[in-house]
Design an enzyme around this catalytic site. Sequence first.
Site, PDB file in Angstrom:
ATOM      1  N   TYR A   1      -1.659   0.214  10.724  1.00 59.41           N
ATOM      2  CA  TYR A   1      -1.748  -0.445   9.420  1.00 59.41           C
ATOM      3  C   TYR A   1      -0.490  -0.168   8.611  1.00 59.41           C
ATOM      4  CZ  TYR A   1      -3.496  -1.154   4.596  1.00 59.41           C
ATOM      5  OH  TYR A   1      -3.672  -1.542   3.293  1.00 59.41           O
TER       6      TYR A   1
ATOM      7  N   SER B   1       0.866  -1.172   0.000  1.00 61.56           N
ATOM      8  CA  SER B   1       0.000   0.000   0.000  1.00 61.56           C
ATOM      9  C   SER B   1       0.900   1.218   0.000  1.00 61.56           C
ATOM     10  CB  SER B   1      -0.867  -0.006   1.275  1.00 61.56           C
ATOM     11  OG  SER B   1      -1.496   1.244   1.493  1.00 61.56           O
TER      12      SER B   1
END
Length: 232
Positions: free
Chosen positions: A148, A134
């Site tokens: 995250y 990501s």
Amino acid sequence: MNEVSANRVVMISGANRGIGKILSQQLQQAGWRISAGVRDVFSMTSGPDMFVHAFDAKQHQEKAWVEATRAHYGRIDAVIANAGVMIPSSIIDISDEDMDTMLTVNLRSPIRLVQAAWPSLKSCQRGRVIILASLSGKRVKSASSGPYAITKHAAVALAHSIKKTGWADGIRATAVCPGFVATDMARSITSKGDAEMTQPEDIARMILAVLDLPNTANVAELSISCSEEDLY
């Protein structure tokens, strides 16, 4: 059909939704044979070039899935660690349980999956590993994405570790780092409309191109953004 892709076998975790679903469709159309690891085996239909197997990244099922794929196809040429989870929370508020869940799904499971598939990836001399990371693996955008981002920074490092370990055996690895993609995960954490986000089909097209590159053209990281970023 791409001659390079013909008969090659790719394992894709989380292949029944979002990026994984589009990936499985586009790769199959390009001549790849798919081993789809999904929690709900009834969400997909098996066929000559589509092998559906139960896989939950939280249940240590990597070895069983790899062995079943090898038994079904006789080979494994690529692994795409696509399954992921995002639990919004600050580093102060995140619980041990939620942090452990993200570490397990986003990092530990991909490690176990690649370890199990390693002999097959070595034997073909052009094994490929894609780690769906990501842009949160490149920067920390907000406090609520911090934990995250920690797991995704580690996922990017995992891709580099795989490349370093497998280089002499023709194994190449890429960390794919998109921002918001028009999937259920992104819709749950942003007010952006689908048209404002990167489309899963575009992510899939780029991954397909990376998988077909020769050993002499490794892409270590692929950063993709739908909005202006300082670096990406």
